[in-house]
Write a protein that holds these residues in place. Structure first.
Motif, PDB file in Angstrom:
ATOM      1  N   PRO A 295       0.652  -1.491   0.020  1.00  0.00           N
ATOM      2  CA  PRO A 295      -0.334  -0.151  -0.365  1.00  0.00           C
ATOM      3  C   PRO A 295       0.994   1.335  -0.427  1.00  0.00           C
ATOM      4  CG  PRO A 295      -0.954  -2.190   1.608  1.00  0.00           C
ATOM      5  CD  PRO A 295       0.600  -2.121   0.937  1.00  0.00           C
ATOM      6  N   THR A 296       1.076   2.086  -0.905  1.00  0.00           N
ATOM      7  CA  THR A 296       1.407   3.161  -1.368  1.00  0.00           C
ATOM      8  C   THR A 296       0.742   4.830   0.117  1.00  0.00           C
ATOM      9  OG1 THR A 296       1.302   3.268  -3.321  1.00  0.00           O
ATOM     10  CG2 THR A 296       1.925   5.241  -2.507  1.00  0.00           C
ATOM     11  N   ASP A 297       2.036   5.273   0.344  1.00  0.00           N
ATOM     12  CA  ASP A 297       2.394   5.803   1.949  1.00  0.00           C
ATOM     13  C   ASP A 297       1.113   6.926   0.954  1.00  0.00           C
ATOM     14  OD1 ASP A 297       2.713   8.170   3.636  1.00  0.00           O
ATOM     15  OD2 ASP A 297       4.563   7.028   4.013  1.00  0.00           O
ATOM     16  N   PRO A 298       0.125   7.249   1.700  1.00  0.00           N
ATOM     17  CA  PRO A 298      -1.043   8.400   1.194  1.00  0.00           C
ATOM     18  C   PRO A 298      -0.111  10.330   1.316  1.00  0.00           C
ATOM     19  CG  PRO A 298      -1.270   7.976   2.653  1.00  0.00           C
ATOM     20  CD  PRO A 298       0.072   6.910   2.865  1.00  0.00           C
ATOM     21  N   ALA A 299       1.732  10.515   1.868  1.00  0.00           N
ATOM     22  CA  ALA A 299       2.502  11.265   1.950  1.00  0.00           C
ATOM     23  C   ALA A 299       3.187  11.351   1.194  1.00  0.00           C
ATOM     24  CB  ALA A 299       2.859  11.555   3.072  1.00  0.00           C
ATOM     25  N   SER A 300       3.187  10.390   0.336  1.00  0.00           N
ATOM     26  CA  SER A 300       4.346  10.696  -0.988  1.00  0.00           C
ATOM     27  C   SER A 300       4.040  11.100  -2.807  1.00  0.00           C
ATOM     28  CB  SER A 300       4.235   9.038  -0.622  1.00  0.00           C
ATOM     29  OG  SER A 300       3.717   8.595  -1.918  1.00  0.00           O
ATOM     30  N   ASP A 301       5.147  11.311  -2.943  1.00  0.00           N
ATOM     31  CA  ASP A 301       4.599  12.080  -4.870  1.00  0.00           C
ATOM     32  C   ASP A 301       4.438  11.105  -5.097  1.00  0.00           C
ATOM     33  OD1 ASP A 301       6.199  13.705  -3.585  1.00  0.00           O
ATOM     34  OD2 ASP A 301       8.334  13.281  -4.431  1.00  0.00           O
ATOM     35  N   GLN A 302       4.486   9.480  -5.127  1.00  0.00           N
ATOM     36  CA  GLN A 302       3.324   8.979  -5.892  1.00  0.00           C
ATOM     37  C   GLN A 302       2.076   8.670  -5.353  1.00  0.00           C
ATOM     38  OE1 GLN A 302       4.645   4.501  -5.528  1.00  0.00           O
ATOM     39  NE2 GLN A 302       3.397   4.176  -7.232  1.00  0.00           N
ATOM     40  N   TYR A 303       1.728   8.485  -4.760  1.00  0.00           N
ATOM     41  CA  TYR A 303       0.474   8.776  -4.098  1.00  0.00           C
ATOM     42  C   TYR A 303      -0.037   9.963  -4.381  1.00  0.00           C
ATOM     43  CZ  TYR A 303      -4.101   7.474  -1.573  1.00  0.00           C
ATOM     44  OH  TYR A 303      -4.938   6.804  -2.031  1.00  0.00           O
ATOM     45  N   GLN A 304       0.635  11.122  -4.421  1.00  0.00           N
ATOM     46  CA  GLN A 304       0.244  12.532  -4.320  1.00  0.00           C
ATOM     47  C   GLN A 304      -0.134  13.109  -6.047  1.00  0.00           C
ATOM     48  OE1 GLN A 304      -1.606  15.094  -1.736  1.00  0.00           O
ATOM     49  NE2 GLN A 304      -0.742  13.105  -0.306  1.00  0.00           N
ATOM     50  N   LYS A 305       0.563  12.091  -6.977  1.00  0.00           N
ATOM     51  CA  LYS A 305       0.166  12.814  -7.810  1.00  0.00           C
ATOM     52  C   LYS A 305      -0.757  11.402  -8.814  1.00  0.00           C
ATOM     53  CE  LYS A 305       4.908  11.643  -9.596  1.00  0.00           C
ATOM     54  NZ  LYS A 305       6.408  11.155 -10.249  1.00  0.00           N
ATOM     55  N   ASN A 306      -1.830  11.221  -7.601  1.00  0.00           N
ATOM     56  CA  ASN A 306      -3.495  10.815  -8.065  1.00  0.00           C
ATOM     57  C   ASN A 306      -4.597  12.516  -8.159  1.00  0.00           C
ATOM     58  OD1 ASN A 306      -3.582   7.841  -8.289  1.00  0.00           O
ATOM     59  ND2 ASN A 306      -2.215   8.220  -6.478  1.00  0.00           N
ATOM     60  N   THR A 307      -5.160  12.772  -9.116  1.00  0.00           N
ATOM     61  CA  THR A 307      -5.947  13.699  -9.491  1.00  0.00           C
ATOM     62  C   THR A 307      -6.903  12.671  -7.832  1.00  0.00           C
ATOM     63  OG1 THR A 307      -7.479  12.814 -10.821  1.00  0.00           O
ATOM     64  CG2 THR A 307      -5.593  13.613 -11.245  1.00  0.00           C
ATOM     65  N   ASP A 308      -7.874  13.884  -7.535  1.00  0.00           N
ATOM     66  CA  ASP A 308      -8.016  13.701  -6.893  1.00  0.00           C
ATOM     67  C   ASP A 308      -9.645  12.267  -6.689  1.00  0.00           C
ATOM     68  OD1 ASP A 308      -7.835  15.530  -5.628  1.00  0.00           O
ATOM     69  OD2 ASP A 308      -9.263  17.000  -5.628  1.00  0.00           O
ATOM     70  N   GLY A 309     -10.475  12.922  -8.262  1.00  0.00           N
ATOM     71  CA  GLY A 309     -11.004  11.775  -9.037  1.00  0.00           C
ATOM     72  C   GLY A 309     -10.548  10.152  -8.839  1.00  0.00           C
ATOM     73  N   GLU A 310      -8.784   9.917  -9.400  1.00  0.00           N
ATOM     74  CA  GLU A 310      -8.845   9.213  -9.079  1.00  0.00           C
ATOM     75  C   GLU A 310      -8.398   8.836  -7.340  1.00  0.00           C
ATOM     76  OE1 GLU A 310      -5.224   8.682 -12.389  1.00  0.00           O
ATOM     77  OE2 GLU A 310      -4.394  10.128 -11.143  1.00  0.00           O
ATOM     78  N   MET A 311      -8.154   9.417  -6.609  1.00  0.00           N
ATOM     79  CA  MET A 311      -8.340   8.540  -5.665  1.00  0.00           C
ATOM     80  C   MET A 311      -9.759   8.447  -4.687  1.00  0.00           C
ATOM     81  SD  MET A 311      -6.086  11.601  -3.512  1.00  0.00           S
ATOM     82  CE  MET A 311      -4.826  12.013  -3.862  1.00  0.00           C
ATOM     83  N   PHE A 312     -10.393   8.843  -5.419  1.00  0.00           N
ATOM     84  CA  PHE A 312     -11.904   8.521  -4.992  1.00  0.00           C
ATOM     85  C   PHE A 312     -12.301   7.387  -6.020  1.00  0.00           C
ATOM     86  CE2 PHE A 312     -17.015   8.938  -5.873  1.00  0.00           C
ATOM     87  CZ  PHE A 312     -17.218   9.017  -4.606  1.00  0.00           C
ATOM     88  N   TYR A 313     -11.990   6.785  -7.115  1.00  0.00           N
ATOM     89  CA  TYR A 313     -12.492   6.086  -7.592  1.00  0.00           C
ATOM     90  C   TYR A 313     -11.794   4.529  -6.713  1.00  0.00           C
ATOM     91  CZ  TYR A 313     -12.846   3.070 -11.412  1.00  0.00           C
ATOM     92  OH  TYR A 313     -13.050   1.593 -12.448  1.00  0.00           O
ATOM     93  N   LYS A 314     -10.384   4.871  -6.660  1.00  0.00           N
ATOM     94  CA  LYS A 314      -9.626   3.630  -5.915  1.00  0.00           C
ATOM     95  C   LYS A 314     -10.832   2.972  -4.663  1.00  0.00           C
ATOM     96  CE  LYS A 314      -6.030   4.010  -8.977  1.00  0.00           C
ATOM     97  NZ  LYS A 314      -4.242   4.874  -8.322  1.00  0.00           N
ATOM     98  N   ILE A 315     -10.488   4.196  -3.668  1.00  0.00           N
ATOM     99  CA  ILE A 315     -11.669   4.232  -2.353  1.00  0.00           C
ATOM    100  C   ILE A 315     -12.662   3.927  -2.858  1.00  0.00           C
ATOM    101  CG2 ILE A 315     -12.048   5.571  -0.273  1.00  0.00           C
ATOM    102  CD1 ILE A 315     -10.257   7.494  -0.742  1.00  0.00           C
ATOM    103  N   THR A 316     -13.582   4.288  -3.475  1.00  0.00           N
ATOM    104  CA  THR A 316     -14.746   3.686  -3.700  1.00  0.00           C
ATOM    105  C   THR A 316     -14.845   1.858  -4.875  1.00  0.00           C
ATOM    106  OG1 THR A 316     -15.232   5.813  -3.897  1.00  0.00           O
ATOM    107  CG2 THR A 316     -16.834   4.227  -5.224  1.00  0.00           C
ATOM    108  N   ASN A 317     -14.206   2.053  -5.463  1.00  0.00           N
ATOM    109  CA  ASN A 317     -14.134   0.408  -5.899  1.00  0.00           C
ATOM    110  C   ASN A 317     -13.541  -1.334  -5.721  1.00  0.00           C
ATOM    111  OD1 ASN A 317     -15.930   0.923  -8.662  1.00  0.00           O
ATOM    112  ND2 ASN A 317     -14.757   2.876  -8.857  1.00  0.00           N
ATOM    113  N   GLY A 318     -12.278   0.069  -4.933  1.00  0.00           N
ATOM    114  CA  GLY A 318     -11.460  -0.713  -4.445  1.00  0.00           C
ATOM    115  C   GLY A 318     -10.624  -2.094  -5.498  1.00  0.00           C
ATOM    116  N   ARG A 319      -9.368  -2.786  -4.882  1.00  0.00           N
ATOM    117  CA  ARG A 319      -9.838  -3.858  -6.035  1.00  0.00           C
ATOM    118  C   ARG A 319      -7.633  -4.441  -4.880  1.00  0.00           C
ATOM    119  NH1 ARG A 319      -4.525  -2.784 -10.810  1.00  0.00           N
ATOM    120  NH2 ARG A 319      -3.699  -2.247  -8.570  1.00  0.00           N
ATOM    121  N   GLY A 320      -8.579  -6.610  -5.286  1.00  0.00           N
ATOM    122  CA  GLY A 320      -7.193  -6.999  -5.165  1.00  0.00           C
ATOM    123  C   GLY A 320      -7.144  -6.497  -3.299  1.00  0.00           C
TER     124      GLY A 320
END
Length: 327
Positions: free
Chosen positions: A75-100
């Motif tokens: 799981p990616t650290d939410p404070a990392s640059d890698q995670y912060q590169k996600n748009t708000d929409g990408e974060m919402f989609y991943k939180i909403t739908n999940g995977r694996g």
């Protein structure tokens, strides 16, 4: 290659393929472009932080520490640059739908809660912290609480102790009895208001301090947290109460220890009285409760009457015996 070797190779291939597939999470363009409808405020960030600690921290770990669970993928650290590169929409989609291993929160959390989590995650962005650091000290005392801006400084009445970079100052609106605590740091002789800092406003009491601010509240974009002083709070004989602003102990590992306090005459004055002024069980004899005094007198009187009655019976027996003897 024997059958056992083929089976092992097949398993490893499947694990590799699944791991690679999970490493490339493609979000639909329409979802990626979604904007956060919830304004980023201290309240939203505070709620998001509480939700993150409840639902996300067990896997993603403490923000900024890269101590998430060793899953595949990790799981990616939410404070990392890698995670912060996600748009708000990408974060919402991943939180909403999940995977694996990432669960879906579509049925668990309302949409607003998911957006609140995103506001909290965005508050961890290094860029946002840098943007907040741009305001010079001379401008930092305006905006949120102009009526008390001049007071929200480290005045000679403050008792301020701090071990980290964060400093705290208290200010007051005398008319509404509103308490303002401000978090800031000193950089290049400038007072920089700091947002996203957990600050607790409380009143010192004998056994346990009374918290006035909401639990888990964070400073806003101007570094402020506020609370209203209760009208019915008892104080000492002069009405003095000690008001405290501090970083909660549970947050000091991340933000350091910072506490400041001031005394205000906002409480209800204590009117001293002697507990022996009123009739009570523990008072002197002349101050006993009347019901106890009457009960005591009634019991003693009853005992005396009973004793007198017994004496009269004994006297009668004596007289009867004496007359019988003479006869």
């Amino acid at each position: 290659m024997n059958l056992k070797g083929l089976f092992t190779a097949a398993i490893l291939s499947i694990v590799f393929i699944l791991g690679y597939a999970q490493g490339t999470w493609v979000v639909p363009a329409a979802e990626k472009a979604r904007k956060n409808p919830v304004a980023s405020s201290a309240e939203s960030i505070s709620k998001g932080k509480n939700l993150y600690n409840t639902h996300c921290k067990s896997c993603h770990g403490d923000p900024g520490k890269n101590n998430g669970l060793p899953l595949n993928p990790k799981p990616t650290d939410p404070a990392s640059d890698q995670y912060q590169k996600n748009t708000d929409g990408e974060m919402f989609y991943k939180i909403t739908n999940g995977r694996g291993a990432m669960p879906s929160f579509k049925a668990t959390l309302p949409e607003q809660d998911r957006w609140n989590i995103i506001n909290f995650v965005r508050s961890l962005s290094k860029k946002k912290v840098a943007d907040n650091a741009a305001e010079p000290a001379g401008q930092a005392e305006a905006t949120e609480a102009p009526a008390v801006a001049a007071e929200v400084t480290a005045s000679e009445n403050d008792t301020t102790v701090a071990t980290g970079k964060i400093r705290l100052a208290l200010g007051f609106d005398e008319d509404s009895k509103t308490i303002y605590a401000r978090a800031f740091r000193i950089e290049n002789d400038k007072r920089i208001p700091t947002s996203g800092v957990p600050v607790e406003i409380a009143v010192k009491r004998y056994f346990r301090d009374l918290r006035l601010s909401e639990a888990g509240v964070l400073t806003d974009v101007n570094g402020y947290v506020s609370a209203v002083f209760p009208e019915d709070l008892p104080a000492d004989t002069a009405g003095n109460v000690v008001i405290i602003a501090r970083i909660p102990e549970s947050e000091q590992e991340e933000f350091g220890m910072a506490v400041t306090q001031q005394t205000k005459t906002w409480g209800i004055k204590l009117i001293p009285h002697n507990i022996k002024d009123a009739r009570s069980l523990w008072n002197d004899n002349h101050k006993l409760p009347l019901w106890l005094l009457f009960s005591y007198l009634a019991a003693v009187s009853g005992a005396l009457v009973t004793f007198a009655y017994i004496l009269s019976l004994v006297w009668k027996i004596y007289k009867i015996g004496k007359s019988s003897f003479q006869a």
